[in-house]
Design a protein around this motif. Structure first.
Motif, PDB file in Angstrom:
ATOM      1  N   ALA A 194       0.827  -1.208   0.000  1.00 53.01           N
ATOM      2  CA  ALA A 194       0.000   0.000   0.000  1.00 53.01           C
ATOM      3  C   ALA A 194       0.858   1.253   0.000  1.00 53.01           C
ATOM      4  O   ALA A 194       1.961   1.277   0.540  1.00 53.01           O
ATOM      5  CB  ALA A 194      -0.916  -0.003   1.228  1.00 53.01           C
ATOM      6  N   CYS A 195       0.316   2.278  -0.633  1.00 55.13           N
ATOM      7  CA  CYS A 195       1.021   3.557  -0.696  1.00 55.13           C
ATOM      8  C   CYS A 195       0.003   4.696  -0.562  1.00 55.13           C
ATOM      9  O   CYS A 195      -1.109   4.605  -1.067  1.00 55.13           O
ATOM     10  CB  CYS A 195       1.836   3.576  -1.965  1.00 55.13           C
ATOM     11  N   GLN A 196       0.394   5.724   0.152  1.00 55.97           N
ATOM     12  CA  GLN A 196      -0.449   6.888   0.399  1.00 55.97           C
ATOM     13  C   GLN A 196      -0.502   7.770  -0.847  1.00 55.97           C
ATOM     14  O   GLN A 196       0.513   7.981  -1.507  1.00 55.97           O
ATOM     15  CB  GLN A 196       0.117   7.689   1.581  1.00 55.97           C
ATOM     16  N   LEU A 197      -1.677   8.266  -1.160  1.00 57.61           N
ATOM     17  CA  LEU A 197      -1.847   9.185  -2.291  1.00 57.61           C
ATOM     18  C   LEU A 197      -1.101  10.483  -2.018  1.00 57.61           C
ATOM     19  O   LEU A 197      -1.183  11.042  -0.923  1.00 57.61           O
ATOM     20  CB  LEU A 197      -3.341   9.464  -2.492  1.00 57.61           C
ATOM     21  N   THR A 198      -0.389  10.972  -3.039  1.00 58.63           N
ATOM     22  CA  THR A 198       0.362  12.229  -2.924  1.00 58.63           C
ATOM     23  C   THR A 198       0.080  13.101  -4.143  1.00 58.63           C
ATOM     24  O   THR A 198      -0.324  12.592  -5.200  1.00 58.63           O
ATOM     25  CB  THR A 198       1.886  11.960  -2.881  1.00 58.63           C
ATOM     26  N   PRO A 199       0.326  14.405  -4.026  1.00 60.17           N
ATOM     27  CA  PRO A 199       0.189  15.272  -5.207  1.00 60.17           C
ATOM     28  C   PRO A 199       1.106  14.828  -6.346  1.00 60.17           C
ATOM     29  O   PRO A 199       0.732  14.922  -7.516  1.00 60.17           O
ATOM     30  CB  PRO A 199       0.592  16.657  -4.684  1.00 60.17           C
ATOM     31  N   GLU A 200       2.285  14.314  -6.017  1.00 63.74           N
ATOM     32  CA  GLU A 200       3.223  13.867  -7.046  1.00 63.74           C
ATOM     33  C   GLU A 200       2.631  12.732  -7.877  1.00 63.74           C
ATOM     34  O   GLU A 200       2.766  12.713  -9.108  1.00 63.74           O
ATOM     35  CB  GLU A 200       4.560  13.430  -6.416  1.00 63.74           C
ATOM     36  N   LEU A 201       1.996  11.772  -7.219  1.00 63.10           N
ATOM     37  CA  LEU A 201       1.347  10.679  -7.944  1.00 63.10           C
ATOM     38  C   LEU A 201       0.223  11.204  -8.832  1.00 63.10           C
ATOM     39  O   LEU A 201       0.063  10.759  -9.971  1.00 63.10           O
ATOM     40  CB  LEU A 201       0.787   9.634  -6.973  1.00 63.10           C
ATOM     41  N   LEU A 202      -0.549  12.126  -8.320  1.00 67.65           N
ATOM     42  CA  LEU A 202      -1.646  12.700  -9.112  1.00 67.65           C
ATOM     43  C   LEU A 202      -1.117  13.428 -10.343  1.00 67.65           C
ATOM     44  O   LEU A 202      -1.703  13.345 -11.419  1.00 67.65           O
ATOM     45  CB  LEU A 202      -2.489  13.641  -8.250  1.00 67.65           C
ATOM     46  N   HIS A 203      -0.004  14.132 -10.201  1.00 66.99           N
ATOM     47  CA  HIS A 203       0.585  14.835 -11.345  1.00 66.99           C
ATOM     48  C   HIS A 203       1.221  13.865 -12.335  1.00 66.99           C
ATOM     49  O   HIS A 203       1.232  14.115 -13.541  1.00 66.99           O
ATOM     50  CB  HIS A 203       1.613  15.866 -10.872  1.00 66.99           C
ATOM     51  N   TRP A 204       1.761  12.754 -11.848  1.00 71.03           N
ATOM     52  CA  TRP A 204       2.383  11.745 -12.707  1.00 71.03           C
ATOM     53  C   TRP A 204       1.366  11.137 -13.668  1.00 71.03           C
ATOM     54  O   TRP A 204       1.656  10.889 -14.834  1.00 71.03           O
ATOM     55  CB  TRP A 204       3.007  10.654 -11.826  1.00 71.03           C
ATOM     56  N   ALA A 205       0.167  10.911 -13.200  1.00 72.09           N
ATOM     57  CA  ALA A 205      -0.844  10.169 -13.968  1.00 72.09           C
ATOM     58  C   ALA A 205      -1.461  10.998 -15.088  1.00 72.09           C
ATOM     59  O   ALA A 205      -1.664  12.194 -14.954  1.00 72.09           O
ATOM     60  CB  ALA A 205      -1.954   9.691 -13.027  1.00 72.09           C
ATOM     61  N   ASP A 206      -1.781  10.298 -16.190  1.00 74.23           N
ATOM     62  CA  ASP A 206      -2.587  10.883 -17.265  1.00 74.23           C
ATOM     63  C   ASP A 206      -4.073  10.738 -16.940  1.00 74.23           C
ATOM     64  O   ASP A 206      -4.899  11.501 -17.416  1.00 74.23           O
ATOM     65  CB  ASP A 206      -2.356  10.147 -18.594  1.00 74.23           C
ATOM     66  N   LEU A 207      -4.388   9.695 -16.176  1.00 69.06           N
ATOM     67  CA  LEU A 207      -5.762   9.354 -15.835  1.00 69.06           C
ATOM     68  C   LEU A 207      -5.787   8.852 -14.395  1.00 69.06           C
ATOM     69  O   LEU A 207      -4.972   8.014 -14.023  1.00 69.06           O
ATOM     70  CB  LEU A 207      -6.275   8.255 -16.778  1.00 69.06           C
ATOM     71  N   VAL A 208      -6.724   9.381 -13.609  1.00 66.40           N
ATOM     72  CA  VAL A 208      -6.885   8.962 -12.218  1.00 66.40           C
ATOM     73  C   VAL A 208      -8.284   8.367 -12.074  1.00 66.40           C
ATOM     74  O   VAL A 208      -9.277   9.028 -12.380  1.00 66.40           O
ATOM     75  CB  VAL A 208      -6.709  10.142 -11.236  1.00 66.40           C
ATOM     76  N   LEU A 209      -8.342   7.109 -11.640  1.00 68.58           N
ATOM     77  CA  LEU A 209      -9.614   6.412 -11.497  1.00 68.58           C
ATOM     78  C   LEU A 209      -9.917   6.169 -10.023  1.00 68.58           C
ATOM     79  O   LEU A 209      -9.077   5.630  -9.290  1.00 68.58           O
ATOM     80  CB  LEU A 209      -9.574   5.079 -12.249  1.00 68.58           C
TER      81      LEU A 209
END
Length: 148
Positions: free
Chosen positions: A66-81
């Motif tokens: 498991a990994c905590q959601l971060t702004p960096e992950l959100l910016h990395w993605a083209d699509l967030v589901l």
């Protein structure tokens, strides 16, 4: 076409890792897939029932942590589901600028929200798998996948 997909749920031990495993199996090698939770305990293992249901359907779960959601992950993605509408509020609070690439995984199933099977009986995990399987298949035409 999207090539980097982030799948989000609450704890990142049931729904999002199940969906990520399904997408990895069906999406081809060009797709980069990550999952995270809005309240994840970093390093936690996938729920045993989630893993068992994936195995029953011959879907490799890998060694998920498991990994905590971060702004960096959100910016990395083209699509967030996301699994539930409530998670949208959390994502937008964390990074409002990503709102345009954030959708329910059940968008093509009349905005189906995927119930959390955590700490429920195994049949709840089976139902989650069934819903996620259909949802993942509905997203495939919009993803950068190899010809199969």
């Amino acid at each position: 076409m999207f090539s980097r997909v982030l799948i989000v749920c609450v704890g990142n031990v049931c729904r999002s890792p199940m969906a990520a495993a399904l997408l990895r199996q069906r999406g081809g090698r060009r797709l980069e897939i990550c999952s995270a939770g809005v309240q994840a305990h970093n390093g936690a293992h996938m729920d045993a029932d989630a893993k068992a249901v994936l195995k029953q359907h011959r879907v490799k779960s890998g060694d998920h942590r498991a990994c905590q959601l971060t702004p960096e992950l959100l910016h990395w993605a083209d699509l967030v589901l996301l699994m539930e509408q409530e998670q949208l509020k959390r994502v937008v609070r964390l990074a409002p600028e990503v709102r345009g690439k954030v959708f329910l995984i059940g968008k093509w199933q009349n905005d189906l929200q995927i119930a959390d099977p955590y700490r429920r009986q195994k049949n709840a995990f089976q139902q989650t798998y069934t819903h996620l399987s259909r949802c993942v298949d509905d997203w495939l035409p919009y993803l950068s996948i190899e010809d199969q």
